[in-house]
Design a protein around this motif. Structure first.
Motif, PDB file in Angstrom:
ATOM      1  N   ALA A 188       0.950  -0.836   0.049  1.00 47.12           N
ATOM      2  CA  ALA A 188       0.168   0.104  -0.324  1.00 47.12           C
ATOM      3  C   ALA A 188       1.209   1.530   0.024  1.00 47.12           C
ATOM      4  O   ALA A 188       1.760   1.239   0.443  1.00 47.12           O
ATOM      5  CB  ALA A 188      -0.477   0.089   1.633  1.00 47.12           C
ATOM      6  N   GLY A 189       0.337   2.107  -0.308  1.00 49.13           N
ATOM      7  CA  GLY A 189       0.798   3.546  -0.489  1.00 49.13           C
ATOM      8  C   GLY A 189       2.391   3.781  -1.653  1.00 49.13           C
ATOM      9  O   GLY A 189       3.384   4.501  -1.462  1.00 49.13           O
ATOM     10  N   ASN A 190       2.630   2.494  -1.983  1.00 49.12           N
ATOM     11  CA  ASN A 190       4.502   2.576  -2.653  1.00 49.12           C
ATOM     12  C   ASN A 190       3.801   3.437  -4.516  1.00 49.12           C
ATOM     13  O   ASN A 190       2.554   2.790  -4.928  1.00 49.12           O
ATOM     14  CB  ASN A 190       4.538   1.624  -3.197  1.00 49.12           C
ATOM     15  CG  ASN A 190       5.179   0.676  -1.565  1.00 49.12           C
ATOM     16  OD1 ASN A 190       6.123   1.644  -1.442  1.00 49.12           O
ATOM     17  ND2 ASN A 190       4.717  -0.254  -1.580  1.00 49.12           N
ATOM     18  N   SER A 191       4.551   3.806  -5.001  1.00 51.95           N
ATOM     19  CA  SER A 191       4.634   4.565  -6.302  1.00 51.95           C
ATOM     20  C   SER A 191       5.174   3.571  -7.517  1.00 51.95           C
ATOM     21  O   SER A 191       5.498   2.202  -6.208  1.00 51.95           O
ATOM     22  CB  SER A 191       5.331   5.237  -6.247  1.00 51.95           C
ATOM     23  OG  SER A 191       6.890   5.101  -6.747  1.00 51.95           O
ATOM     24  N   THR A 192       4.928   3.687  -8.590  1.00 50.03           N
ATOM     25  CA  THR A 192       4.271   1.913  -9.269  1.00 50.03           C
ATOM     26  C   THR A 192       6.174   2.292  -9.505  1.00 50.03           C
ATOM     27  O   THR A 192       6.775   0.808  -9.647  1.00 50.03           O
ATOM     28  CB  THR A 192       3.714   2.882 -10.493  1.00 50.03           C
ATOM     29  OG1 THR A 192       3.611   3.077 -10.616  1.00 50.03           O
ATOM     30  CG2 THR A 192       4.276   1.168 -11.917  1.00 50.03           C
ATOM     31  N   ASP A 193       6.891   2.906  -9.693  1.00 49.57           N
ATOM     32  CA  ASP A 193       8.529   2.698  -9.031  1.00 49.57           C
ATOM     33  C   ASP A 193       8.827   2.019  -7.916  1.00 49.57           C
ATOM     34  O   ASP A 193       9.846   1.701  -8.452  1.00 49.57           O
ATOM     35  CB  ASP A 193       9.612   4.102  -9.597  1.00 49.57           C
ATOM     36  CG  ASP A 193       8.994   5.007 -10.815  1.00 49.57           C
ATOM     37  OD1 ASP A 193       9.117   4.081 -11.985  1.00 49.57           O
ATOM     38  OD2 ASP A 193       9.148   5.714 -11.279  1.00 49.57           O
ATOM     39  N   GLU A 194       8.278   2.452  -7.345  1.00 47.47           N
ATOM     40  CA  GLU A 194       8.998   1.363  -6.010  1.00 47.47           C
ATOM     41  C   GLU A 194       8.444   0.192  -6.207  1.00 47.47           C
ATOM     42  O   GLU A 194       9.356  -0.620  -5.354  1.00 47.47           O
ATOM     43  CB  GLU A 194       8.123   2.446  -4.896  1.00 47.47           C
ATOM     44  CG  GLU A 194       8.806   4.147  -3.892  1.00 47.47           C
ATOM     45  CD  GLU A 194       8.171   4.333  -3.199  1.00 47.47           C
ATOM     46  OE1 GLU A 194       8.442   5.443  -2.417  1.00 47.47           O
ATOM     47  OE2 GLU A 194       6.599   4.069  -3.050  1.00 47.47           O
ATOM     48  N   LEU A 195       7.413  -0.321  -6.146  1.00 52.20           N
ATOM     49  CA  LEU A 195       6.859  -1.670  -6.484  1.00 52.20           C
ATOM     50  C   LEU A 195       7.352  -2.228  -7.441  1.00 52.20           C
ATOM     51  O   LEU A 195       8.032  -3.037  -7.278  1.00 52.20           O
ATOM     52  CB  LEU A 195       5.443  -1.722  -7.188  1.00 52.20           C
ATOM     53  CG  LEU A 195       4.016  -1.236  -6.443  1.00 52.20           C
ATOM     54  CD1 LEU A 195       3.284  -0.948  -6.916  1.00 52.20           C
ATOM     55  CD2 LEU A 195       3.618  -2.835  -5.314  1.00 52.20           C
ATOM     56  N   HIS A 196       8.133  -1.590  -8.840  1.00 51.85           N
ATOM     57  CA  HIS A 196       9.152  -1.862  -9.558  1.00 51.85           C
ATOM     58  C   HIS A 196      10.616  -2.993  -8.648  1.00 51.85           C
ATOM     59  O   HIS A 196      10.881  -3.629  -8.615  1.00 51.85           O
ATOM     60  CB  HIS A 196       9.459  -0.893 -10.830  1.00 51.85           C
ATOM     61  CG  HIS A 196      10.348  -2.069 -11.443  1.00 51.85           C
ATOM     62  ND1 HIS A 196       9.728  -2.454 -12.962  1.00 51.85           N
ATOM     63  CD2 HIS A 196      11.551  -1.532 -11.482  1.00 51.85           C
ATOM     64  CE1 HIS A 196      10.720  -2.818 -13.255  1.00 51.85           C
ATOM     65  NE2 HIS A 196      12.050  -2.565 -12.931  1.00 51.85           N
ATOM     66  N   SER A 197      11.076  -1.627  -8.076  1.00 49.67           N
ATOM     67  CA  SER A 197      12.284  -2.433  -7.738  1.00 49.67           C
ATOM     68  C   SER A 197      12.075  -3.035  -6.184  1.00 49.67           C
ATOM     69  O   SER A 197      13.041  -3.993  -6.032  1.00 49.67           O
ATOM     70  CB  SER A 197      12.853  -0.891  -6.943  1.00 49.67           C
ATOM     71  OG  SER A 197      12.356   0.415  -6.233  1.00 49.67           O
ATOM     72  N   MET A 198      11.046  -3.214  -5.477  1.00 48.65           N
ATOM     73  CA  MET A 198      10.236  -4.238  -4.183  1.00 48.65           C
ATOM     74  C   MET A 198      10.133  -5.381  -5.150  1.00 48.65           C
ATOM     75  O   MET A 198      11.211  -6.427  -5.257  1.00 48.65           O
ATOM     76  CB  MET A 198       9.357  -3.891  -3.891  1.00 48.65           C
ATOM     77  CG  MET A 198       8.741  -4.093  -2.832  1.00 48.65           C
ATOM     78  SD  MET A 198       7.367  -3.562  -1.997  1.00 48.65           S
ATOM     79  CE  MET A 198       6.164  -4.423  -2.413  1.00 48.65           C
ATOM     80  N   PHE A 199       9.779  -5.684  -6.851  1.00 48.17           N
ATOM     81  CA  PHE A 199       9.397  -6.500  -7.418  1.00 48.17           C
ATOM     82  C   PHE A 199      10.676  -7.391  -7.567  1.00 48.17           C
ATOM     83  O   PHE A 199      11.825  -8.503  -7.511  1.00 48.17           O
ATOM     84  CB  PHE A 199       9.014  -6.818  -8.059  1.00 48.17           C
ATOM     85  CG  PHE A 199       8.346  -8.377  -8.828  1.00 48.17           C
ATOM     86  CD1 PHE A 199       7.841  -8.621  -7.877  1.00 48.17           C
ATOM     87  CD2 PHE A 199       8.776  -8.116 -10.450  1.00 48.17           C
ATOM     88  CE1 PHE A 199       7.685 -10.262  -8.946  1.00 48.17           C
ATOM     89  CE2 PHE A 199       8.807  -9.283 -11.373  1.00 48.17           C
ATOM     90  CZ  PHE A 199       7.847 -10.179 -10.153  1.00 48.17           C
ATOM     91  N   GLY A 200      11.473  -5.978  -8.226  1.00 46.63           N
ATOM     92  CA  GLY A 200      13.443  -6.636  -8.619  1.00 46.63           C
ATOM     93  C   GLY A 200      13.940  -7.028  -7.124  1.00 46.63           C
ATOM     94  O   GLY A 200      14.783  -7.989  -7.534  1.00 46.63           O
ATOM     95  N   ALA A 201      13.968  -6.791  -6.183  1.00 51.71           N
ATOM     96  CA  ALA A 201      14.653  -7.257  -5.138  1.00 51.71           C
ATOM     97  C   ALA A 201      14.451  -8.404  -4.829  1.00 51.71           C
ATOM     98  O   ALA A 201      15.113  -8.773  -4.622  1.00 51.71           O
ATOM     99  CB  ALA A 201      14.681  -5.735  -3.774  1.00 51.71           C
ATOM    100  N   PHE A 202      13.473  -8.568  -4.632  1.00 51.75           N
ATOM    101  CA  PHE A 202      12.479  -9.920  -4.215  1.00 51.75           C
ATOM    102  C   PHE A 202      12.637 -10.908  -5.702  1.00 51.75           C
ATOM    103  O   PHE A 202      13.719 -12.051  -5.018  1.00 51.75           O
ATOM    104  CB  PHE A 202      10.792  -9.999  -3.983  1.00 51.75           C
ATOM    105  CG  PHE A 202      10.232 -11.609  -4.183  1.00 51.75           C
ATOM    106  CD1 PHE A 202      11.068 -11.969  -3.172  1.00 51.75           C
ATOM    107  CD2 PHE A 202      10.036 -12.072  -5.025  1.00 51.75           C
ATOM    108  CE1 PHE A 202       9.962 -13.351  -3.277  1.00 51.75           C
ATOM    109  CE2 PHE A 202       9.508 -12.839  -5.526  1.00 51.75           C
ATOM    110  CZ  PHE A 202       9.344 -13.684  -4.473  1.00 51.75           C
ATOM    111  N   THR A 203      12.640 -10.569  -6.346  1.00 53.56           N
ATOM    112  CA  THR A 203      13.242 -12.102  -6.973  1.00 53.56           C
ATOM    113  C   THR A 203      14.958 -11.845  -7.964  1.00 53.56           C
ATOM    114  O   THR A 203      15.427 -13.340  -8.392  1.00 53.56           O
ATOM    115  CB  THR A 203      12.534 -11.635  -8.914  1.00 53.56           C
ATOM    116  OG1 THR A 203      13.369 -10.346  -9.186  1.00 53.56           O
ATOM    117  CG2 THR A 203      11.095 -11.694  -9.292  1.00 53.56           C
ATOM    118  N   THR A 204      15.408 -11.071  -6.882  1.00 57.24           N
ATOM    119  CA  THR A 204      16.768 -11.078  -7.316  1.00 57.24           C
ATOM    120  C   THR A 204      17.639 -11.815  -5.606  1.00 57.24           C
ATOM    121  O   THR A 204      18.725 -11.819  -5.905  1.00 57.24           O
ATOM    122  CB  THR A 204      17.650  -9.682  -7.429  1.00 57.24           C
ATOM    123  OG1 THR A 204      16.942  -9.254  -6.393  1.00 57.24           O
ATOM    124  CG2 THR A 204      17.973  -9.957  -9.507  1.00 57.24           C
ATOM    125  N   GLY A 205      16.791 -12.134  -5.318  1.00 49.60           N
ATOM    126  CA  GLY A 205      17.220 -12.379  -3.954  1.00 49.60           C
ATOM    127  C   GLY A 205      17.045 -13.920  -3.755  1.00 49.60           C
ATOM    128  O   GLY A 205      16.708 -15.202  -4.682  1.00 49.60           O
TER     129      GLY A 205
END
Ligand code: TRP
Length: 450
Positions: free
Chosen positions: A127-144
């Motif tokens: 909640a409350g994240n911008s599209t860019d923040e969501l994008h980096s969140m997903f990137g951080a998840f899949t690369t971990g």
């Protein structure tokens, strides 16, 4: 009218539908369809996909049903029983068991993503994240490392269900689940239709630009037709071996196909308006849906409630599909190799776990890894592409040749017409498609792609 089954059957008519629809409807519709349609230009892909569903999907599904129900055997045992002197046909079973495990492996990675997003959204973290923040969140998840853990967790959950046998658990779970998932999808479609990018999204999905059709679009649509109906490797054949004799096969096939296509289209209507509203690229590939869904949920009111609910349903829908994939190998190991159900489940899940971890790592540590034989693909893409676009259609071609030419015509006709109902009259059309249309068409597409 058919062989006496040596194992438990589905108990109720609704259970049969629930299990087959549960197998068909899953990530293939909600994750794979939008990503493939996006990569392959939208409308043209959808149009070809529907054509393939009708002239390849329906007949091959009926063929798998008839083969499984008439023998009440697994995908290897079925062909051994029908043509004991022609071991060639067992290749269908070998393709089936191997690619069943291959699909189970990469599918579990994506199912693991749904688990991650279930927990993340439950904690309120999207909640409350911008599209860019969501994008980096997903990137951080899949690369971990977390995707690896989720893949293992998902396979363990799958294991816990399948050791108990498919019939009761799956029947019960899918009865509630599939309708609930459809309702939820419909609600979100309405939401997407009100977005500013709705017109662009819909015209991308529904307006075919036939100038964009290339061999790769055609092979992608064919692969998706097989994948979304769980066809080509004896998954539906295995399930049909648990059908009672009173199940009307053609009607069950029609219901399965109808709900499957409907779900895929709903997923498209859910995703593409949002893609154009939030400025994503439709061509993004396997990660597309997992970028777009959280963006949708941050925008809707009550997103804190809808997001975890949606991801949880998606997780359950994946589970009813992976149960069916696992069953292909398990039915063979227990019926023909004398293995106990427990051991068979353990073996299948253990292999899937090793391959699944390799697929999960394809998004992170092994993203750049290219194995010599598989050329341009990383491991995940290799598993996804080879199984869906090569092995499933190949298996489907062999199944339709077998059902059309090798199987006693009378057996096929009887399977498709008993019990009689309005759909029985389609039996001769289906037999015709199986003999003259589906195998030729698959072969031509393969050759055109070389
Ligand atoms: N059809 C399922 C989906 O759309 C996936 C699936 C289940 C499958 N069993 C299969 C795909 C067997 C190929 C073969 O999610």
């Amino acid at each position: 009218m058919s062989e006496k089954p040596k194992h438990q059957l589905f108990a109720t008519r609704i259970g049969v539908i629930a299990a087959t629809v549960g197998s068909a409807v899953g990530l293939g519709n909600i994750w794979r369809f939008p990503y493939e349609a996006g990569v392959h230009g939208g409308g043209a892909f959808l149009a070809i996909y529907i054509v393939f569903i009708l002239i390849l999907g329906v007949p091959v599904l009926c063929a798998e049903f008839a083969l499984g129900r008439s023998t009440h055997r697994n995908v290897l045992g079925c062909f051994r029983q029908l043509k004991p002197a022609q071991p060639f046909w067992r290749i269908i079973g070998i393709i089936g068991v191997t690619s069943g495990i291959m699909i189970l492996s990469f599918y579990s990675v994506i199912a693991g993503w749904t688990l991650e997003y279930f927990f993340v959204s439950l904690r309120g973290d999207i909640a409350g994240n911008s599209t860019d923040e969501l994008h980096s969140m997903f990137g951080a998840f899949t690369t971990g490392m977390r995707p690896v853990i989720w893949t293992i967790v998902f396979l363990l959950i799958n294991y816990c269900v399948i050791v108990r046998g498919v019939q009761k658990g799956v029947e019960r779970a899918s009865n509630v689940l599939t309708p609930a998932l459809m309702v939820l999808l419909a609600v979100f479609c309405v939401n997407s239709l009100m977005m500013p990018g709705a017109a662009d999204g819909l015209s991308f999905l529904f307006k075919p630009d036939f100038s964009r059709i290339t061999p790769s679009v055609v092979i992608g649509a064919m692969g998706q037709a097989f994948f979304s109906l769980s066809l080509g490797l004896g998954c539906m054949l295995t399930y049909a071996s648990y059908f009672p004799d009173r199940t009307p096969l053609v009607r069950s096939a029609a219901v399965t196909v109808g709900l499957d296509v409907f779900t895929a289209i709903m997923a498209g209507v859910l995703i593409f308006p949002a893609v154009f509203t939030y400025g994503f690229s439709p061509q993004e590939g396997p990660t597309l849906v997992f970028e777009v869904l959280p963006a949708i949920f941050t925008q809707v009111s009550g997103g804190w409630f809808w997001a975890p609910l949606f991801f949880f349903m998606l997780f359950l829908a994946s589970l009813t599909s992976t149960i069916s994939m696992s069953e292909i190998g398990i039915a063979w190991l227990t019926q023909d190799r004398g293995m106990s159900r427990g051991k068979a489940c353990m073996l299948v899940i253990a292999i899937a776990m090793v391959c699944g971890v390799a697929c999960a790592l394809s998004f992170s540590y092994w993203a750049g890894l290219r194995l010599p034989v598989i050329g341009e693909f990383n491991i995940f893409n290799f598993f996804d592409y080879t199984s869906s676009n090569v092995l499933l259609p190949l298996g489907g071609m062999l199944i339709s040749v077998f059902a059309g030419w090798m199987l006693d015509r009378e057996v096929l006709r009887r399977q498709l017409t008993t019990p009689r109902n309005a759909f029985s009259s389609l039996a001769s059309v289906i037999a015709f498609l199986l003999r003259y249309v589906s195998p030729v068409m698959i072969l031509v597409i393969f050759i055109a792609n070389l």
